[in-house]
Design a protein around this motif. Structure first.
Motif, PDB file in Angstrom:
ATOM      1  N   LEU A   1      44.458  35.780  36.070  1.00  0.00           N
ATOM      2  CA  LEU A   1      43.920  36.557  35.438  1.00  0.00           C
ATOM      3  C   LEU A   1      43.486  36.991  33.819  1.00  0.00           C
ATOM      4  N   ASP A   2      43.982  35.804  33.205  1.00  0.00           N
ATOM      5  CA  ASP A   2      42.906  35.321  32.029  1.00  0.00           C
ATOM      6  C   ASP A   2      41.463  34.708  32.190  1.00  0.00           C
ATOM      7  N   LEU A   3      41.323  34.328  32.927  1.00  0.00           N
ATOM      8  CA  LEU A   3      40.820  33.572  33.319  1.00  0.00           C
ATOM      9  C   LEU A   3      39.299  34.005  34.322  1.00  0.00           C
ATOM     10  N   LEU A   4      40.183  34.901  35.506  1.00  0.00           N
ATOM     11  CA  LEU A   4      39.200  35.882  36.502  1.00  0.00           C
ATOM     12  C   LEU A   4      38.731  37.268  35.911  1.00  0.00           C
ATOM     13  N   ALA A   5      39.186  37.624  35.167  1.00  0.00           N
ATOM     14  CA  ALA A   5      39.513  39.041  34.966  1.00  0.00           C
ATOM     15  C   ALA A   5      40.318  39.933  33.544  1.00  0.00           C
ATOM     16  N   GLY A   6      39.323  38.840  32.664  1.00  0.00           N
ATOM     17  CA  GLY A   6      39.307  39.356  31.072  1.00  0.00           C
ATOM     18  C   GLY A   6      40.691  39.397  30.523  1.00  0.00           C
ATOM     19  N   GLY A   7      42.108  38.944  31.006  1.00  0.00           N
ATOM     20  CA  GLY A   7      43.163  38.916  30.529  1.00  0.00           C
ATOM     21  C   GLY A   7      43.684  39.829  31.554  1.00  0.00           C
ATOM     22  N   VAL A   8      45.301  39.852  31.323  1.00  0.00           N
ATOM     23  CA  VAL A   8      46.745  40.695  31.913  1.00  0.00           C
ATOM     24  C   VAL A   8      46.823  41.637  31.613  1.00  0.00           C
ATOM     25  N   PRO A   9      46.416  42.688  32.036  1.00  0.00           N
ATOM     26  CA  PRO A   9      45.924  44.400  32.173  1.00  0.00           C
ATOM     27  C   PRO A   9      47.549  44.404  31.873  1.00  0.00           C
ATOM     28  N   PRO A  10      47.783  45.415  30.852  1.00  0.00           N
ATOM     29  CA  PRO A  10      49.524  46.173  31.201  1.00  0.00           C
ATOM     30  C   PRO A  10      50.290  46.657  32.105  1.00  0.00           C
ATOM     31  N   ALA A  11      51.028  45.985  32.779  1.00  0.00           N
ATOM     32  CA  ALA A  11      52.368  45.955  33.695  1.00  0.00           C
ATOM     33  C   ALA A  11      51.927  47.809  34.403  1.00  0.00           C
ATOM     34  N   ARG A  12      51.603  47.278  35.528  1.00  0.00           N
ATOM     35  CA  ARG A  12      52.066  48.375  36.767  1.00  0.00           C
ATOM     36  C   ARG A  12      50.996  49.686  36.038  1.00  0.00           C
ATOM     37  N   GLN A  13      49.714  49.106  36.191  1.00  0.00           N
ATOM     38  CA  GLN A  13      48.081  49.982  35.289  1.00  0.00           C
ATOM     39  C   GLN A  13      46.855  49.165  35.858  1.00  0.00           C
ATOM     40  N   MET A  14      46.541  50.852  36.532  1.00  0.00           N
ATOM     41  CA  MET A  14      45.388  49.041  38.089  1.00  0.00           C
ATOM     42  C   MET A  14      44.481  49.864  36.486  1.00  0.00           C
TER      43      MET A  14
ATOM     44  N   GLY B   1      35.754  37.764  37.731  1.00  0.00           N
ATOM     45  CA  GLY B   1      34.745  36.155  37.240  1.00  0.00           C
ATOM     46  C   GLY B   1      34.946  35.537  36.267  1.00  0.00           C
ATOM     47  N   SER B   2      34.647  34.752  35.870  1.00  0.00           N
ATOM     48  CA  SER B   2      34.779  33.562  34.788  1.00  0.00           C
ATOM     49  C   SER B   2      33.787  33.464  34.477  1.00  0.00           C
ATOM     50  N   ASP B   3      32.759  32.294  35.270  1.00  0.00           N
ATOM     51  CA  ASP B   3      31.781  31.995  33.937  1.00  0.00           C
ATOM     52  C   ASP B   3      30.536  32.931  34.089  1.00  0.00           C
TER      53      ASP B   3
ATOM     54  N   ARG C   1      32.750  44.159  40.759  1.00  0.00           N
ATOM     55  CA  ARG C   1      33.655  44.917  39.393  1.00  0.00           C
ATOM     56  C   ARG C   1      34.792  44.876  41.104  1.00  0.00           C
ATOM     57  N   GLY C   2      36.259  45.247  39.783  1.00  0.00           N
ATOM     58  CA  GLY C   2      37.318  46.008  41.106  1.00  0.00           C
ATOM     59  C   GLY C   2      38.476  46.052  39.729  1.00  0.00           C
ATOM     60  N   LEU C   3      39.855  47.058  40.561  1.00  0.00           N
ATOM     61  CA  LEU C   3      40.178  47.416  40.324  1.00  0.00           C
ATOM     62  C   LEU C   3      41.542  46.387  39.913  1.00  0.00           C
ATOM     63  N   VAL C   4      42.194  46.251  38.958  1.00  0.00           N
ATOM     64  CA  VAL C   4      43.428  44.941  38.831  1.00  0.00           C
ATOM     65  C   VAL C   4      44.435  45.400  38.306  1.00  0.00           C
ATOM     66  N   VAL C   5      45.528  44.947  38.737  1.00  0.00           N
ATOM     67  CA  VAL C   5      46.636  44.825  38.345  1.00  0.00           C
ATOM     68  C   VAL C   5      47.631  44.347  38.858  1.00  0.00           C
ATOM     69  N   PHE C   6      48.816  44.037  37.291  1.00  0.00           N
ATOM     70  CA  PHE C   6      49.919  43.329  37.078  1.00  0.00           C
ATOM     71  C   PHE C   6      51.122  43.799  37.401  1.00  0.00           C
ATOM     72  N   PHE C   7      51.562  43.123  38.125  1.00  0.00           N
ATOM     73  CA  PHE C   7      53.760  42.776  38.477  1.00  0.00           C
ATOM     74  C   PHE C   7      54.558  41.932  37.693  1.00  0.00           C
ATOM     75  N   PRO C   8      54.347  41.936  36.352  1.00  0.00           N
ATOM     76  CA  PRO C   8      55.117  40.941  36.364  1.00  0.00           C
ATOM     77  C   PRO C   8      56.934  40.608  37.081  1.00  0.00           C
ATOM     78  N   GLY C   9      57.497  39.934  36.886  1.00  0.00           N
ATOM     79  CA  GLY C   9      58.441  38.593  38.214  1.00  0.00           C
ATOM     80  C   GLY C   9      59.810  39.281  36.612  1.00  0.00           C
ATOM     81  N   PRO C  10      61.062  39.823  37.361  1.00  0.00           N
ATOM     82  CA  PRO C  10      61.269  39.702  38.562  1.00  0.00           C
ATOM     83  C   PRO C  10      60.819  41.295  39.257  1.00  0.00           C
ATOM     84  N   HIS C  11      60.570  41.813  38.690  1.00  0.00           N
ATOM     85  CA  HIS C  11      60.576  43.153  38.966  1.00  0.00           C
ATOM     86  C   HIS C  11      58.898  43.320  40.527  1.00  0.00           C
ATOM     87  N   SER C  12      59.067  42.906  41.233  1.00  0.00           N
ATOM     88  CA  SER C  12      57.891  42.344  41.878  1.00  0.00           C
ATOM     89  C   SER C  12      58.257  42.192  43.270  1.00  0.00           C
TER      90      SER C  12
END
Length: 430
Positions: free
Chosen positions: A33-46, A52-54, A59-70
């Motif tokens: 996510l750091d490489l392709l989405a400009g960083g890790v977004p807040p947990a469970r928030q779209m 893209g990297s270079d 363009r799209g929606l990104v959502v992150f689910f940190p373990g172990p609650h995934s």
């Protein structure tokens, strides 16, 4: 499957599509996510991000689910992007260059099992849910996936622990004065209640199987009795070839039909008669085989042909008078005409009522052959316990066998072979 890898997959439908969902799971999700989405977004928030990297690939929606609650118990993420074939390929290629690999079939769900997020019963329920075609199949699969059967089995296992504790106390402390040689009355009550519960679950396996697999309805009768015409009328499509020439249908033809939320599989068979043709004779042999395996047999009789004797079958049998526009046949359960449509609704209503009776009211939690086998083994072990009460060691061993069968049902014993077979039927993104 390689533990510790970060995996990726397109988990949505075939491309092109309105939206494509790319799933990620594993220790490298945050770096991706750091490489392709400009960083890790807040947990469970779209959040809307360039992907893209270079260069920007989409363009799209990104959502992150940190373990172990995934879902998998690991760090997970989803990229919801435009369903372009070229765009998705470019994003997957960029993730692959960053060290991710494509997931194998069912690998996300297998990681959920291995990380204790789902037991084997819930996984089977998820597989059934993904394959559900009818409302009753959906209800039954969801009940299993939600853990209703697992909770029931946990209560049975707790009872077994209590039963074993009483037996093993007599093994370990037989020389103590405060341990009675006789088992208390409530022990026998618990054993009886558990036997009744397991027997009840075992009795519901068949109704559960019928909902999950569907009710097989064989259309049987003499040549030109109207079997293929009835199949076409119920399907509202010209699926089967209809001809005045006897022996037109020589192979088994199946058609799924949703009636009242229950899956029925209609089976069009060769006409039953003595056949000189080897091909037709093989069709007749297969017809008899299907009749023997069917849940319902529709025995079709027409007024313009010579009708043979009813097949000997343990299945529920309905006698149907066909071609009612040409004449009526006495002694049948229903009469219909595929030419005019008369009687077709009555047949569908009759099948729906039979399906309700066979499938039961509430969704059955047990529906797999594996359920039947393990419940039978556990119940047999309880019965062995009764006959072994004169020998505490044998009684304790029988109770351990009963527990092991339930553990195997959940997937806590010997799950590998079952998992390999089960996950091979899952889609890649699941």
């Amino acid at each position: 499957m390689q533990a510790g890898d970060t995996i990726m997959a397109l988990s949505s439908g075939a491309l092109p599509a309105g939206v494509a969902v790319i799933r990620l799971s594993g220790p490298g999700v945050r770096d991706s996510l750091d490489l392709l989405a400009g960083g890790v977004p807040p947990a469970r928030q779209m959040v809307l991000r360039p992907i893209g990297s270079d260069r920007v690939l989409d363009r799209g929606l990104v959502v992150f689910f940190p373990g172990p609650h995934s879902f998998t118990g690991e760090d997970c993420a989803e990229l919801q992007v435009h369903g372009s074939l070229a765009g998705v390929k470019a994003i997957l290629a960029s993730l692959g260059a960053a060290g991710l690999r494509l997931a194998e079939a069912g690998e996300f769900t297998r990681r959920a099992f291995e990380n204790g997020k789902l037991d084997l019963l819930a996984i089977e329920g998820l597989g059934d849910l993904l394959a559900a075609d009818t409302e009753k199949q959906r209800q039954q699969a969801l009940a299993r996936y939600d853990g209703n059967l697992s909770a029931e089995i946990d209560s049975w296992r707790e009872t077994l622990l209590d039963l074993r504790a009483e037996i093993e106390a007599r093994l370990d402390f037989s020389d103590e004065g405060d341990v009675s040689a006789a088992l208390p009355a409530h022990w026998h009550d618990q054993l009886s209640e558990l036997e009744i519960a397991l027997a009840g679950a075992l009795a519901s396996v068949e109704s559960g199987r019928i909902v999950r697999e569907g009710i097989r309805v064989a259309l049987a009768g003499a040549p030109n009795a109207g079997k293929s015409s009835l199949l076409n009328a119920l399907a509202k499509s010209d699926i089967a070839i209809v001809s005045d020439e006897a022996g037109t249908t020589r192979d088994v033809r199946e058609m799924p039909l949703d009636i009242g939320g229950q899956l029925f599989t209609l089976i069009d068979l060769a006409g039953l008669r003595h056949a000189d043709s080897r091909a037709e004779a093989e069709g007749v042999r297969r017809a008899h085989q299907q009749i023997g395996n069917a849940d319902i047999v529709l025995w079709l009789q027409a007024p313009d042909i010579t009708n043979g004797a009813r097949p000997e079958s343990a299945a529920r049998l309905l006698s149907i008078g066909t071609k009612a526009d040409l004449g009526m046949i006495d002694g049948v359960d229903l009469s219909l005409s595929t030419e005019t449509g008369a009687g077709l609704d009555a047949l569908v209503d009759r099948l729906a009522a039979m399906g309700d009776a066979m499938g039961g009211g509430e969704p059955a939690l047990v529906s797999h052959e594996r359920d039947r086998q393990n419940l039978q083994q556990s119940l047999a072990a309880l019965q062995e316990t009764r006959s072994a009460l004169g020998d505490w060691e044998l009684a304790a061993e029988s109770l351990r066998h009963a527990s092991a069968s339930l553990e195997r049902l959940i997937g806590r014993l010997d799950p590998e072979q079952v998992l390999d077979r089960l996950f091979s039927s899952f889609c890649i993104g699941k």
